[in-house]
Write an enzyme that holds these catalytic residues in place. Structure first.
Site, mmCIF file in Angstrom:
data_model
loop_
_atom_site.group_PDB
_atom_site.id
_atom_site.type_symbol
_atom_site.label_atom_id
_atom_site.label_comp_id
_atom_site.label_asym_id
_atom_site.label_seq_id
_atom_site.Cartn_x
_atom_site.Cartn_y
_atom_site.Cartn_z
ATOM 1 C CG ASP A 42 -2.810 8.697 8.306
ATOM 2 O OD1 ASP A 42 -2.862 7.464 8.465
ATOM 3 O OD2 ASP A 42 -2.932 9.254 7.204
ATOM 4 C CD GLU A 54 -2.815 0.687 2.603
ATOM 5 O OE1 GLU A 54 -3.056 1.751 3.170
ATOM 6 O OE2 GLU A 54 -3.114 -0.420 3.095
#
Lengths: 409, 267
Positions: free
Chosen positions: B61, B50
């Site tokens: 995040d 990824e």
């Protein structure tokens, strides 16, 4: 620049929460359920007379609404002699328009059975209003504020703490409002089952832009009624500063269906649009997605957000409410940039001619009124949203004008 | 479904194990080192990579990935650099997906991005902040260029939402194990198995679990009920803690080897 229509989902535009191609919901799936819940609670409240009664009694008995409308005769001399009327949101409890939205959302928080609110703040006005409503309704409150802003708005940090809120300085990114919103979103996605994100402006994922505008629409409703009674006619223009754009949407909404009324928004030109140090999304931004909505964004050619700059912490934001983006593209509203020095000039003139010290955010609208008055002439009637008072900005203004601050220097 | 991505899951299934998917931001800590780190992951048994497209406002995040992303941006990582990295690691044998917040793709051009990614050898894109409702042009573009589009489900997703998301998804479904942001956690959320079970009712697509998986033991546990295990922050932390590139490469290889044993039930 207009948006590349080919690549925008035409079907999505028809869904609720969109303003033409703008708005929508660009959020982690984890937040979808909470946004749906909020949307349902908002729509149920809007048709519930008990909610309307609860909100309007708070507005009357706590905020101090309706806010008055003051004709500014001496300031008008600097506006080409136009009839200038100030919608006095600065006289609301907590000192700005922010309380209108906060009370509405705090009541919704209670209805959803949540005990905690979080908020982002730039200048600190929304943080103070949120802390205030949380204290009033017995909710836990955490405010995220860019570290840079906690320094320029130290007084408001102290106010929030006195009101019982926790203030978390955000040290990531540019350490301003944009990063405070990122951090609030991160908190929300983690605590969403018991927390409401009390977003402070007409940005963010649906239903926030529509909901926040609705809670501020009281400004425009009152202003329309007041100006009709004072002047016997509609104004030629309604004027407001535009950061995220909540005070502007509140005022504009009252005149949206009056095509003769120009809607004029003033964004922060900072050091000047040509310097790159500004927050002029319409002058220098392009359509993009930021903080959950498609709107005009200050971004580079790769879609990375560019840092904004303004002397006014409340206008120092690289995005803008999606409904403003649509009003801009359709031409219903017009937006211009006002630089720091022009805003500070207006700040000083209003203070000295009317005895009203405005917030520096608001000073951008006042500078706009000065330009517009010259353009429209002495017969023009102009309503300016005096969105906030300037107490919080005294230190910044004193430094700008070289006024000694005694032992604080 | 892109044939290379489907073969990743078919191979894993044939070996009665889950696929291991490893994440790193592209261009972290810089362009060239980043390519070597991705190679190290592939060489040590990571089944699919990824490739994170660094974005200025990564609101899903946690601290580790935020730090890595800001280093990548400071090192000058643009969308073109990300596509170059995809091309290099695909040439090295990696099955590469891009993970990107929506704005950089919209800014690059939806069609253009899908086309360039496909020609770079990329197999798909994970878009954590794009909902199916807003994804009409994206679905058309990914279909046209034969790359997969992966949407996310979360523990808060209702069954109706799960149906909506899985019917818009191709390749595999990304199940966010927990309500929160990316980052290593002491234990994988107990919400994950229940979520995977609910997704199974809605789709035949493979289901990969991400958020909070960092150790071989956690990978082994998640592999029992999912088709894929996604690990990100643990790789980022391993690199942040390393003193130089050689140490970072060793740490990444070691972690990948351990995780690879984990998804095989050999932790």
């Amino acid at each position: 620049m207009t948006i590349n229509r080919v690549e925008i989902d035409a079907a999505a535009e028809a869904l609720p929460g969109h303003f033409g191609p703008y708005g929508g919901r660009f959020v982690p799936e984890a937040l979808t359920a909470a946004l749906d819940e909020l949307d349902a609670a908002f729509r149920a409240a809007m048709t519930d007379p008990a909610f309307a009664e609860e909100l309007s009694s708070l507005e009357r008995d706590y905020t101090g609404r309706p806010s008055i409308m003051t004709r500014a005769h001496r300031f008008a001399e600097y506006c080409g002699g136009a009839h200038i009327y100030l919608k006095r949101e600065d006289l609301n409890h907590t000192g700005s328009h922010k309380i209108n939205n906060v009370l509405g959302q705090a009541l919704l928080t209670q209805r959803m059975g949540k005990k905690r609110v979080i908020a982002e703040t730039g200048a600190g006005q929304h943080g103070v209003a949120s802390a205030t409503a949380a204290a009033l309704l017995g909710l836990e409150c955490t405010v995220y504020m860019g570290e840079e802003d906690t320094k320029r708005q130290a007084l408001n940090v102290a106010r929030m703490k006195l009101l019982g809120a926790e203030v978390i300085p955000v040290t990531t990114g540019s350490r301003t409002l944009k990063d405070a919103i990122n951090e609030a979103m991160r908190d929300w996605v983690t605590t969403v089952d018991r927390t409401h994100y009390l977003l402070g402006t007409v940005t963010g994922p649906a239903p926030f832009p529509e909901m926040v505008r609705t809670f501020h629409s009281v400004i425009g409703r009152e202003a329309r009624e007041q100006i009709l009674s004072l002047e016997g006619r509609l104004p030629d223009a309604a004027v407001a500063c535009v950061g995220g754009g909540s005070n502007a949407m509140g005022l504009f909404s009252g005149f949206m269906d009056d095509p003769s009324v120009q809607l004029r928004g003033y964004e922060a030109g900072g050091d000047g649009v040509e310097t790159g140090r500004h927050a002029a999304r319409f002058a220098a931004g392009t359509p993009g997605v930021l903080h959950g909505a498609r709107t005009y964004v200050m971004q580079d050619e790769w879609g990375q957000t560019v840092s904004s700059h303004s002397i006014s912490a409340g206008l120092d934001y690289p995005g803008v409410g999606p409904e403003h983006a649509w009003l801009h593209d359709t031409g219903r509203a017009m937006y211009e940039a006002v630089n720091d020095d022009e805003a500070m000039n207006a700040f000083q003139i209003l203070s000295k001619t009317e005895g009203i010290i405005p917030a520096i955010e608001t000073a951008h609208a006042l500078a706009g009124a000065m330009r517009l008055g010259q353009e429209l002439g002495p017969d023009a009637v102009i309503v300016v949203n005096l969105s906030g008072r300037g107490d919080k900005d005294v230190e910044t203004a004193a430094r700008w004008f070289g006024i000694p601050l005694g032992d604080r220097e | 479904m892109n044939p290379r991505l489907s073969s990743v899951f078919e191979t894993a299934r044939a070996e009665s194990r889950a696929a291991l998917i490893g994440y790193l931001p592209a261009g972290f800590p810089d362009h060239r080192s980043s390519v070597e780190l991705f190679h190290a992951m592939t060489d040590a048994g990571v089944d699919a990579i990824e490739v994170g497209l660094p974005y200025s406002d990564p609101l899903m995040d946690g601290p580790a990935i935020q730090e890595a992303v800001s280093m990548a941006l400071e090192a000058g990582t643009t969308t073109d650099v990300v596509l170059d990295i995809v091309e290099q690691i695909s040439g090295h044998g990696a099955t590469a997906l891009v993970m990107s917040y929506w704005n950089p793709i919209e800014r690059y051009g939806v069609q253009r991005f899908a086309e360039r990614l496909a020609s770079a050898g990329g197999v798909g894109v994970i878009t954590p902040d794009l909902t199916p409702e807003e994804a009409g042009p994206w679905s058309a573009a990914t279909d046209a260029f034969g790359i997969d589009r992966v949407f996310l489900v979360a523990p808060s997703s209702t069954q109706v939402r799960i149906d909506t998301v899985t019917s818009a998804t191709t390749g595999f479904v990304y199940a966010a194990s927990t309500m929160g942001v990316t980052g290593a956690r002491g234990q994988v959320s107990s919400a994950a198995p229940e979520l995977v079970a609910r997704v199974r009712e809605a789709t035949k697509l493979p289901i990969a679990v991400g958020l909070g998986v960092s150790t071989a033991a956690q990978a082994q546990d998640v592999a029992r009920y999912s088709d894929g295990v996604i690990v990100g922050s643990a790789f980022v932390n391993a690199i942040l803690e390393a003193t130089d590139l050689a140490a970072a490469l060793r740490a990444v290889s070691k972690l990948a080897t351990e995780l690879s044993a984990g998804v095989r039930g050999e932790a």
